[in-house]
Design an enzyme around this catalytic site. Sequence first.
Site, PDB file in Angstrom:
ATOM      1  N   ARG A 187     -23.907  28.896  43.563  1.00 48.74           N
ATOM      2  CA  ARG A 187     -23.466  29.801  42.490  1.00 48.74           C
ATOM      3  C   ARG A 187     -23.044  31.157  43.048  1.00 48.74           C
ATOM      4  O   ARG A 187     -22.321  31.911  42.415  1.00 48.74           O
ATOM      5  CB  ARG A 187     -24.567  29.947  41.433  1.00 48.74           C
ATOM      6  CG  ARG A 187     -24.202  30.856  40.256  1.00 48.74           C
ATOM      7  CD  ARG A 187     -25.048  30.601  39.002  1.00 48.74           C
ATOM      8  NE  ARG A 187     -26.438  30.424  39.293  1.00 48.74           N
ATOM      9  CZ  ARG A 187     -27.320  31.404  39.520  1.00 48.74           C
ATOM     10  NH1 ARG A 187     -26.920  32.660  39.498  1.00 48.74           N
ATOM     11  NH2 ARG A 187     -28.579  31.129  39.786  1.00 48.74           N
ATOM     12  N   TYR A 243      -3.430  35.477  23.360  1.00 43.34           N
ATOM     13  CA  TYR A 243      -4.026  34.150  23.204  1.00 43.34           C
ATOM     14  C   TYR A 243      -5.178  34.250  22.185  1.00 43.34           C
ATOM     15  O   TYR A 243      -6.037  35.128  22.290  1.00 43.34           O
ATOM     16  CB  TYR A 243      -4.514  33.677  24.566  1.00 43.34           C
ATOM     17  CG  TYR A 243      -5.184  32.335  24.536  1.00 43.34           C
ATOM     18  CD1 TYR A 243      -4.525  31.223  24.030  1.00 43.34           C
ATOM     19  CD2 TYR A 243      -6.476  32.170  25.014  1.00 43.34           C
ATOM     20  CE1 TYR A 243      -5.135  29.989  24.000  1.00 43.34           C
ATOM     21  CE2 TYR A 243      -7.094  30.938  24.992  1.00 43.34           C
ATOM     22  CZ  TYR A 243      -6.418  29.851  24.471  1.00 43.34           C
ATOM     23  OH  TYR A 243      -7.023  28.626  24.438  1.00 43.34           O
ATOM     24  N   ASP A 299      -3.992  40.045  31.541  1.00 46.35           N
ATOM     25  CA  ASP A 299      -3.942  38.583  31.640  1.00 46.35           C
ATOM     26  C   ASP A 299      -2.540  38.236  32.114  1.00 46.35           C
ATOM     27  O   ASP A 299      -1.570  38.270  31.354  1.00 46.35           O
ATOM     28  CB  ASP A 299      -4.250  37.958  30.268  1.00 46.35           C
ATOM     29  CG  ASP A 299      -4.231  36.432  30.332  1.00 46.35           C
ATOM     30  OD1 ASP A 299      -3.585  35.868  31.239  1.00 46.35           O
ATOM     31  OD2 ASP A 299      -4.834  35.797  29.452  1.00 46.35           O
ATOM     32  N   LYS A 356      -3.031  26.992  34.247  1.00 42.21           N
ATOM     33  CA  LYS A 356      -1.595  27.001  33.948  1.00 42.21           C
ATOM     34  C   LYS A 356      -0.780  26.972  35.248  1.00 42.21           C
ATOM     35  O   LYS A 356      -0.844  26.005  35.973  1.00 42.21           O
ATOM     36  CB  LYS A 356      -1.281  28.222  33.073  1.00 42.21           C
ATOM     37  CG  LYS A 356      -2.218  28.371  31.851  1.00 42.21           C
ATOM     38  CD  LYS A 356      -2.073  27.225  30.908  1.00 42.21           C
ATOM     39  CE  LYS A 356      -2.846  27.336  29.597  1.00 42.21           C
ATOM     40  NZ  LYS A 356      -4.228  27.709  29.623  1.00 42.21           N
TER      41      LYS A 356
HETATM   42  N1  PLP Z   1      -4.923  33.289  28.783  1.00 38.47           N
HETATM   43  C1  PLP Z   1      -3.818  32.675  28.353  1.00 38.47           C
HETATM   44  C2  PLP Z   1      -2.529  33.431  28.325  1.00 38.47           C
HETATM   45  C3  PLP Z   1      -3.863  31.345  27.936  1.00 38.47           C
HETATM   46  O1  PLP Z   1      -2.739  30.736  27.495  1.00 38.47           O
HETATM   47  C4  PLP Z   1      -5.103  30.645  27.986  1.00 38.47           C
HETATM   48  C5  PLP Z   1      -5.206  29.225  27.560  1.00 38.47           C
HETATM   49  O2  PLP Z   1      -4.317  28.665  26.971  1.00 38.47           O
HETATM   50  C6  PLP Z   1      -6.232  31.331  28.436  1.00 38.47           C
HETATM   51  C7  PLP Z   1      -6.127  32.634  28.834  1.00 38.47           C
HETATM   52  C8  PLP Z   1      -7.560  30.637  28.510  1.00 38.47           C
HETATM   53  O3  PLP Z   1      -7.592  29.845  29.652  1.00 38.47           O
HETATM   54  P1  PLP Z   1      -8.491  28.519  29.819  1.00 38.47           P
HETATM   55  O4  PLP Z   1      -8.027  27.535  28.821  1.00 38.47           O
HETATM   56  O5  PLP Z   1      -8.282  28.136  31.244  1.00 38.47           O
HETATM   57  O6  PLP Z   1      -9.922  28.960  29.548  1.00 38.47           O
END
Ligand code: PLP
Length: 407
Positions: free
Chosen positions: A59, A119, A192, A217
């Site tokens: 961890r 998101y 993000d 992604k």
């Molecule tokens: N940030 C964005 C722009 C996303 O599109 C997503 C998921 O679709 C996330 C964060 C969350 O990521 P995860 O699904 O890997 O937890």
Amino acid sequence: MVNDTKWSLTTRLVHEGERGARTAGTPTSMPIYATATYIHPSAQELDQAFSDGGLVYGRYGNPTVNGFEAAVALLEGGVGAVAFGSGMAALHAAILAAGTPRGATQPSFQHVLAARDMYGTTRTLLHDFFGAQGITTEFVDMSDMEAVRQSFAARQTDVVVLEPISNPLLKLVDLPALIGLCREAGARLVVDNTLPTPLMLRPLTLGADFAVHSATKYLGGHGDVIGGVVVARSRLPLDNVRAYSKLLGAVLGPFDARLLARGVKTLSLRFRQQCASAAVVASWLNEQPQVARVYYPGLPCHPQHDLAQQLFGDCGGAMIAFDLRPAEQKAVFRFMDALELFLPATSLGDIYSLVTYPVIASHRDLTPEQRAGLGIGDGLLRLSIGIEDAADLIADLGAALAKSQLQ
Ligand code: PLP
């Protein structure tokens, strides 16, 4: 090999084949270190490893995971990175670290300014989860810098959270201007950067504090792994992220880390192709009579096309949204069902081209009026362009557009 005279066969089978001597040849690719613990030659060296932050427990760190972290830190231009089991876990830790004052080890923040177009689960994290702990969040349209200025002026902001390219409408944030406002206000900025990827935008090099990815992604890119990562611009905040990762434990496993590290190696090849194809597909969609409007930063008709060129040069990204004509669910369903190459999968950034309908997916919990307020109509579709031939993608879209019009 364990001593074969001292111990029973049962005991020897527990240990045989493990902890072998290092081979003379170095593996070309990072091995998958499937281990929860690490041993050291002596108790004193183990003690030293504990105090140096060396390898003692899975961890706290793992060489395969560290390899992925090093690659993403390089990609984003940060001092280091911490990998997580998902993008949401990464965002959670980054927001906690952004809300931790310099030199402190506990978060202590009161107010967050966040992008309105973000998101949905990130919105929920801020509004419901942090909100329940007394931390307030104001959501503002970050494509409107005047509105952002007013929000900063209205109250002390500790943390700012945004996506530089919004989802699904692909609105842009003037990141250099926003970073200036964060500096004036003494607020830490979490970006993000999942949609642009560092190949379009490197927020840390512009002055943001943290860049976060849903590595699920573009970084992974093959739709076969869930993961996240936080990259920090400076050392102390990075240490906070690592400390929260150790404490909360949402770490990335070594098998997934290897898949993600492999994805990063081909990111620039994939993304270059995806963006080139997206530019062609967006221009083509823009000419189709069944399409009322195309949202793509690389098209001159995008309302922030000048800002797009300033921030990203000639790259318009690999995501496209468009309004189908007529803007009716029935027509959208006919269109989606007629597609053969575009997969109706709820993600983005994969090698496969994907289509999503926000009305039934990311924005299904909103009323039609709320959706309309955000500019999301009943005909809006979002495409994530993969690495297939652009001509095939156009043929698939063309056939589906024709079928969407059949009653
Ligand atoms: N940030 C964005 C722009 C996303 O599109 C997503 C998921 O679709 C996330 C964060 C969350 O990521 P995860 O699904 O890997 O937890």
